[in-house]
Design a protein around this motif. Sequence first.
Motif, PDB file in Angstrom:
ATOM      1  N   PRO A 521       0.791  -1.234   0.000  1.00  0.00           N
ATOM      2  CA  PRO A 521       0.000   0.000   0.000  1.00  0.00           C
ATOM      3  C   PRO A 521       0.824   1.285   0.000  1.00  0.00           C
ATOM      4  CG  PRO A 521       0.057  -0.915   2.205  1.00  0.00           C
ATOM      5  CD  PRO A 521       0.836  -1.862   1.335  1.00  0.00           C
ATOM      6  N   ALA A 522       2.043   1.248  -0.529  1.00  0.00           N
ATOM      7  CA  ALA A 522       2.900   2.446  -0.503  1.00  0.00           C
ATOM      8  C   ALA A 522       2.239   3.602  -1.257  1.00  0.00           C
ATOM      9  CB  ALA A 522       4.262   2.115  -1.117  1.00  0.00           C
ATOM     10  N   ARG A 523       1.613   3.325  -2.404  1.00  0.00           N
ATOM     11  CA  ARG A 523       0.969   4.402  -3.162  1.00  0.00           C
ATOM     12  C   ARG A 523      -0.235   4.953  -2.415  1.00  0.00           C
ATOM     13  NH1 ARG A 523      -0.247   3.590  -9.296  1.00  0.00           N
ATOM     14  NH2 ARG A 523      -1.712   2.033  -8.489  1.00  0.00           N
ATOM     15  N   TYR A 524      -0.936   4.093  -1.681  1.00  0.00           N
ATOM     16  CA  TYR A 524      -2.075   4.530  -0.877  1.00  0.00           C
ATOM     17  C   TYR A 524      -1.607   5.512   0.201  1.00  0.00           C
ATOM     18  CZ  TYR A 524      -6.405   3.989   1.873  1.00  0.00           C
ATOM     19  OH  TYR A 524      -7.577   4.216   2.551  1.00  0.00           O
ATOM     20  N   VAL A 525      -0.540   5.153   0.915  1.00  0.00           N
ATOM     21  CA  VAL A 525      -0.008   6.024   1.972  1.00  0.00           C
ATOM     22  C   VAL A 525       0.487   7.330   1.381  1.00  0.00           C
ATOM     23  CG1 VAL A 525       1.751   6.225   3.763  1.00  0.00           C
ATOM     24  CG2 VAL A 525       0.580   4.039   3.415  1.00  0.00           C
ATOM     25  N   GLU A 526       1.123   7.258   0.227  1.00  0.00           N
ATOM     26  CA  GLU A 526       1.626   8.476  -0.416  1.00  0.00           C
ATOM     27  C   GLU A 526       0.484   9.389  -0.836  1.00  0.00           C
ATOM     28  OE1 GLU A 526       4.447   9.755  -4.241  1.00  0.00           O
ATOM     29  OE2 GLU A 526       3.971   7.645  -3.830  1.00  0.00           O
ATOM     30  N   ALA A 527      -0.619   8.804  -1.321  1.00  0.00           N
ATOM     31  CA  ALA A 527      -1.754   9.623  -1.737  1.00  0.00           C
ATOM     32  C   ALA A 527      -2.353  10.396  -0.568  1.00  0.00           C
ATOM     33  CB  ALA A 527      -2.822   8.737  -2.384  1.00  0.00           C
ATOM     34  N   VAL A 528      -2.343   9.793   0.614  1.00  0.00           N
ATOM     35  CA  VAL A 528      -2.871  10.469   1.800  1.00  0.00           C
ATOM     36  C   VAL A 528      -1.933  11.571   2.265  1.00  0.00           C
ATOM     37  CG1 VAL A 528      -3.624  10.110   4.193  1.00  0.00           C
ATOM     38  CG2 VAL A 528      -4.136   8.396   2.464  1.00  0.00           C
ATOM     39  N   GLY A 529      -0.663  11.512   1.870  1.00  0.00           N
ATOM     40  CA  GLY A 529       0.293  12.526   2.250  1.00  0.00           C
ATOM     41  C   GLY A 529       1.145  12.174   3.442  1.00  0.00           C
ATOM     42  N   LEU A 530       1.237  10.869   3.757  1.00  0.00           N
ATOM     43  CA  LEU A 530       1.989  10.442   4.935  1.00  0.00           C
ATOM     44  C   LEU A 530       3.254   9.672   4.579  1.00  0.00           C
ATOM     45  CD1 LEU A 530      -0.987   9.296   7.189  1.00  0.00           C
ATOM     46  CD2 LEU A 530       0.344  11.393   7.388  1.00  0.00           C
ATOM     47  N   ALA A 531       3.587   9.584   3.294  1.00  0.00           N
ATOM     48  CA  ALA A 531       4.800   8.866   2.909  1.00  0.00           C
ATOM     49  C   ALA A 531       6.025   9.604   3.434  1.00  0.00           C
ATOM     50  CB  ALA A 531       4.882   8.742   1.389  1.00  0.00           C
ATOM     51  N   GLY A 532       6.948   8.863   4.017  1.00  0.00           N
ATOM     52  CA  GLY A 532       8.168   9.458   4.527  1.00  0.00           C
ATOM     53  C   GLY A 532       8.062  10.057   5.900  1.00  0.00           C
ATOM     54  N   GLU A 533       6.836  10.087   6.468  1.00  0.00           N
ATOM     55  CA  GLU A 533       6.665  10.620   7.818  1.00  0.00           C
ATOM     56  C   GLU A 533       7.279   9.662   8.834  1.00  0.00           C
ATOM     57  OE1 GLU A 533       5.296  13.492   8.764  1.00  0.00           O
ATOM     58  OE2 GLU A 533       4.835  14.156   6.725  1.00  0.00           O
ATOM     59  N   THR A 534       7.852  10.198   9.885  1.00  0.00           N
ATOM     60  CA  THR A 534       8.442   9.375  10.940  1.00  0.00           C
ATOM     61  C   THR A 534       7.355   8.877  11.868  1.00  0.00           C
ATOM     62  OG1 THR A 534      10.450  10.673  10.863  1.00  0.00           O
ATOM     63  CG2 THR A 534      10.108   9.296  12.804  1.00  0.00           C
TER      64      THR A 534
END
Length: 535
Positions: A521-534
């Motif tokens: 689900p990496a693209r899903y998380v990125e779409a929400v705007g949380l990719a790369g967040e700690t």
Amino acid sequence: MATPTPTTDLPQAMIEAMTPAADWVIVLPIVFGLMGAAALLTMRRSNSTPLLVALAVVFAIIACEVTLLLRVLADGPVSMTMGKWLPPFGISLTADIFSAAFALGAAVVTAIVLVYAEIDRGDAQEADTFHAMVLLLLAGVTGAFLTGDLFNLYVWFEVMLIASFGLIVFGGRPIQLDGAVKYGFLNFLATTFFLLALGLLYGLLGTVNMADIMRVAPAANPAAMAGVAALLLLAFGMKAAAFPVNAWLPASYHTPPASVSALFAGLLTKVGAYAMLRALVAVLPGSRDLLEPVMAMIAISTLVIGPLGAIAETNLRRAVGFIVIGGIGTIMAGLSMPSLLGVAGAGLYIFHALFTMTALYMIAGLVEKRTGATDSRQMGGLYAASGSISVIFLVLVLAAAGVPPFLGFWPKLLLLEAGFSQGATGPAPGTVGVVLVIALLVNAVLTLIAGARLWGHIFWRSGPIDAAPSDAPRLLAPLTGRGRVGYAATAVLTALIVVAGLWPEPVMQGARLAAGDIVDPARYVEAVGLAGETP
């Protein structure tokens, strides 16, 4: 963001997070459904206006969801967060291929059922709230498919329950009230388990945003997270009518008019199955792995017990309800082996069941209209009177069983491939996957037996089971003008199932692409705007 605000008043991070206007199609289907239901309540005294308005609203929803699905296919998952709160604090709607496709399928089914419902409606019923309740139900189903937040999934479940309670008691017959009590008690119990799981999840992780849970759940206590996942499995299993918490479905779905039964069979249990797919495979994959043996046992039991119940049942719509339960076992089988093929097969089966299970109840309603009976033993002689209805019934039984070339064959083919792969490379070689494959094949055979038995009673036999050979042939009620409209709606839905089965490449390819976003689900998380967040 959903609330227009001058960009000069917003922080730079929020300006960058604002959703483009083209992405607002993710929220418009819900808005149209809720506003359409409210508008129909004010015009329920009109004669023909409610149906026309309801159809116009549903077609607007379909247009939005076609646009959304095409956008997701082209660019990946789309997310929209309401207000000025950035994820994970704001209310997020997030669509990937599966959620957008399921929402579109639900809207298409609803449009067809709205037309079909005229078969059960007389002039005295023109001033009721039926169409408003249908739109409210569709809004709840659409919200459940498109939400990116587990707490709001609970909210949309409640919206669905409110609408379904209103629909199940339409007519006020004692048997409907009895069915509503059984349906309501079990669903309220499932909602309680779901809410309890949400409280524990928030206490453990501090978030209920799905994308945020995917990031922080691996660092949480595995035993505690397994307990949360078990509660979610129980809650969603009850919503989906998986064994052993499935008794409410055949006890209630046959009580309302056939149009309501068709709508329930196509939408409600599929939302529960989708919630399991989303929560256990995408959001909490580590906890799902711990529950895999339990899920496999549930899948096998549901696959076998569902069609066995249909074989033993004589009431037509109760028998169809057991076939619906067997289909839930097919979805559970895919969740028990969450490879790319398994998830693709489970998701494609949900899409197939949206249409096929709805159509089965619709054809059952036509049979009841023609024969004037609900017990298959009191039917008969319908083949000579209406060969086309007998053909539609047989086609839908074959589709439900997964016989090629109908639509139900292709998800089962994916699941069989996944089962053999699981047997070869899974943690229990030669056991879990092979047993699931055997259960899937047994389910197909038992579903065929159940369908053939019903077909023989209803169409092949010349009359009721207690009729003497010397009795005159029974007179079957002809379809009136409203009945012909219902027949046409059923034929259209069946044609869609046949065409999709004969041309499976688009749905097969879409299911594989969609499964990729569930398994990874990496693209899903990125779409929400949380990719790369700690975390």
